[in-house]
Design a protein around this motif. Structure first.
Motif, mmCIF file in Angstrom:
data_model
loop_
_atom_site.group_PDB
_atom_site.id
_atom_site.type_symbol
_atom_site.label_atom_id
_atom_site.label_comp_id
_atom_site.label_asym_id
_atom_site.label_seq_id
_atom_site.Cartn_x
_atom_site.Cartn_y
_atom_site.Cartn_z
ATOM 1 N N MET A 1 1.357 -1.225 0.024
ATOM 2 C CA MET A 1 0.443 -0.036 0.435
ATOM 3 C C MET A 1 0.489 1.458 0.209
ATOM 4 N N CYS A 2 2.246 1.200 0.977
ATOM 5 C CA CYS A 2 2.462 2.561 0.877
ATOM 6 C C CYS A 2 3.717 2.686 -0.688
ATOM 7 N N ARG A 3 3.986 1.635 -1.252
ATOM 8 C CA ARG A 3 4.265 2.227 -3.014
ATOM 9 C C ARG A 3 2.876 3.021 -3.672
ATOM 10 N N GLN A 4 1.487 2.840 -3.791
ATOM 11 C CA GLN A 4 0.878 2.972 -4.322
ATOM 12 C C GLN A 4 0.512 4.596 -3.810
ATOM 13 N N VAL A 5 0.644 4.815 -2.590
ATOM 14 C CA VAL A 5 0.391 6.264 -1.903
ATOM 15 C C VAL A 5 1.651 7.164 -2.042
ATOM 16 N N SER A 6 3.260 6.255 -1.909
ATOM 17 C CA SER A 6 3.758 7.552 -2.316
ATOM 18 C C SER A 6 4.203 6.974 -3.702
ATOM 19 N N GLY A 7 3.888 6.079 -4.527
ATOM 20 C CA GLY A 7 4.221 6.259 -6.462
ATOM 21 C C GLY A 7 5.854 5.603 -5.863
ATOM 22 N N ALA A 8 6.592 5.333 -4.845
ATOM 23 C CA ALA A 8 7.803 5.327 -5.149
ATOM 24 C C ALA A 8 8.028 3.524 -4.337
ATOM 25 N N ALA A 9 9.460 2.742 -4.020
ATOM 26 C CA ALA A 9 9.613 1.550 -3.820
ATOM 27 C C ALA A 9 9.065 1.812 -2.335
ATOM 28 N N PHE A 10 9.276 2.944 -1.420
ATOM 29 C CA PHE A 10 8.996 2.226 -0.439
ATOM 30 C C PHE A 10 8.459 3.601 0.156
ATOM 31 N N TRP A 11 8.205 4.431 1.458
ATOM 32 C CA TRP A 11 7.956 5.295 2.033
ATOM 33 C C TRP A 11 9.137 4.496 3.469
ATOM 34 N N THR A 12 9.891 6.462 3.569
ATOM 35 C CA THR A 12 10.062 6.335 4.848
ATOM 36 C C THR A 12 9.258 7.667 5.356
ATOM 37 N N ASN A 13 9.641 7.086 6.530
ATOM 38 C CA ASN A 13 8.854 7.730 7.819
ATOM 39 C C ASN A 13 9.527 7.430 8.933
#
Length: 107
Positions: free
Chosen positions: A1-13
């Motif tokens: 789901m993070c890929r779809q939200v961020s448009g990237a391979a991962f979301w750094t948080n």
């Protein structure tokens, strides 16, 4: 789901106490993205700001790119999560560049 939200391979948080979180400027809107979570986004530009499990009043995940100084000493990744769902292997042995692949190497 993070890929779809961020448009990237991962979301750094980073995960912080909810009581420590506040928006300094602009307005954050909330979107219930699943049966178990909600995401905060900028009401002006739509950028992803936060992730939180529904009912969790203790913690909230905030994208590090949203901080004025994402290199601040307090913002230090300490683990990789959800790697079983990873799109690509994150290989730190690959060449790293300070800017683009035509620029100077970082490693």
């Amino acid at each position: 789901m993070c890929r779809q939200v961020s448009g990237a391979a991962f979301w750094t948080n980073i995960t912080i106490p909810r009581k420590s979180f506040h928006v300094d400027k602009g307005e954050m809107q909330i979107y219930k993205s699943s049966d178990f979570a909600e995401r905060g986004f900028c009401a002006t530009c739509g950028s992803t700001l936060t992730f939180a499990y529904l009912g969790d009043e203790e913690e909230i995940d905030v994208g590090i790119g949203n901080f004025d100084d994402p290199h601040a000493p307090a913002i230090q990744p300490d683990c990789h999560m959800w790697v079983e769902n990873g799109l690509l292997p994150y290989d730190l042995t690959l060449p790293q560049y300070l800017t683009n692949s035509k620029g100077p190497r970082a490693n």
